[in-house]
Design an enzyme around this catalytic site. Structure first.
Site, PDB file in Angstrom:
ATOM      1  N   PRO A   2       0.816  -1.215   0.000  1.00  0.00           N
ATOM      2  CA  PRO A   2       0.000   0.000   0.000  1.00  0.00           C
ATOM      3  C   PRO A   2       0.847   1.261   0.000  1.00  0.00           C
ATOM      4  CG  PRO A   2      -0.848  -1.591   1.558  1.00  0.00           C
ATOM      5  CD  PRO A   2       0.457  -2.120   1.075  1.00  0.00           C
ATOM      6  N   GLU A   3       0.439   2.236  -0.791  1.00  0.00           N
ATOM      7  CA  GLU A   3       1.151   3.506  -0.833  1.00  0.00           C
ATOM      8  C   GLU A   3       0.386   4.537  -0.003  1.00  0.00           C
ATOM      9  OE1 GLU A   3       2.402   4.731  -4.725  1.00  0.00           O
ATOM     10  OE2 GLU A   3       2.811   2.693  -5.378  1.00  0.00           O
TER      11      GLU A   3
END
Length: 296
Positions: A2-3
């Site tokens: 996840p960013e």
């Protein structure tokens, strides 16, 4: 992994259920995730009220009333879900249907607040995520945060700042943008998208966006604005939801349907008037997607 937009989505999804609630009990169903849990983790947080949820780069921050902060990283496959109602209720009252196999439920926050009990459950099949506990006053000294650059959504991030970081650098632009010491929280997906929006090649030397006098060229100003815009768009859409990422209510985000460069190898470029095709190269072991026709 996840960013920034995905973690921001998780933070916003959890906040209504966690902020202001009393953490009655922290249930740890194993001794570790990627790393061992902090010593006496459950005992040290039990009975504390959660004051606020925050985010630093790709890390979720859970601030407690006693000045401690739980740091949570989702790793490759971590996600949270929220359950409400009696603990033994079957199937329970879910915001959405369960989205993960319960055998991977490793951490459960048992909460009480606003007249209702609820559970916030951390699920992580690959166990690459982790949790830690530090004093809020010591966050800037935490190893993962100590050398982080500014947030791309904050006031400290602008073209003047990037010009100072990029001046004289022969490092490829893509690598410079992924360097967390330059910008906190940017990852592969949104760097590809920002470079496409600003029509800059990921292979271009970062220093070429800065004048000999150290000033930001217009291209760097455009890149800065593109980074802000793509992050804002992704947060508004709920994150990219690639692979294992889901929102806390179990639903998927939709920004992946708007990608113009990332994962579009062999497809027509979406830049108006461009007749090129999105290609893929590998930089530092990671896939980079861009249009060589319009990104210079």
């Amino acid at each position: 992994m996840p960013e920034l937009p995905e973690v921001e989505t998780v933070k916003r999804g959890l906040a209504p259920s966690m902020e202001g609630a009393r953490l009655e009990r922290l249930e740890l169903r194993r001794a570790d995730l990627r790393f061992a849990f902090p010593e006496a983790f459950a005992e040290r947080v039990a009975g504390r009220t959660i004051r606020a949820l925050g985010r630093r780069a790709k890390y979720l921050l859970i601030d407690l009333e006693d000045g401690a902060t739980v740091i949570a990283h989702l790793g490759m496959s971590g996600s949270f879900r929220i359950e409400e109602g009696a603990e033994n209720a079957i199937p329970g009252s879910f915001h959405q249907a369960r989205s993960k196999d319960v055998k991977h439920d490793h951490v459960i926050f048992h909460l009480n607040g606003a007249g209702a009990s609820r559970r916030v459950i951390y699920n992580d099949p690959r166990r690459f995520g982790f949790m830690d506990l530090v004093r809020r006053s010591d966050l800037d000294l935490y190893p993962a945060f100590r050398d982080l650059g500014p947030e791309p959504t904050g006031n400290a991030f602008d073209a003047v700042y990037l010009a100072a970081r990029f001046a004289g650098k022969s490092q490829p632009l893509k690598s410079a943008l992924l360097d967390q010491k330059n910008i906190a929280g940017l990852g592969n997906i949104y760097v590809c998208e920002a470079l496409w929006r600003s029509q800059l090649s990921p292979q271009r030397a970062a220093g070429t966006l800065v004048t000999k006098g150290g000033k930001a060229k217009k291209e760097l100003v455009d890149l800065t604005e593109a980074i802000r815009a793509v992050i804002a768009d992704a947060i508004a859409a709920g994150g990219s939801s690639l692979r294992d990422h889901i929102q806390t209510d179990g639903s998927l985000g939709y920004f992946q349907h708007s990608f113009c460069a990332y994962d579009r190898e062999g497809q027509p470029c979406r830049t108006s008037g461009c007749h090129g095709t999105v290609g893929r190269i590998v930089q530092a072991g990671r896939s980079t997607f861009f249009c060589a026709s319009c990104q210079k």
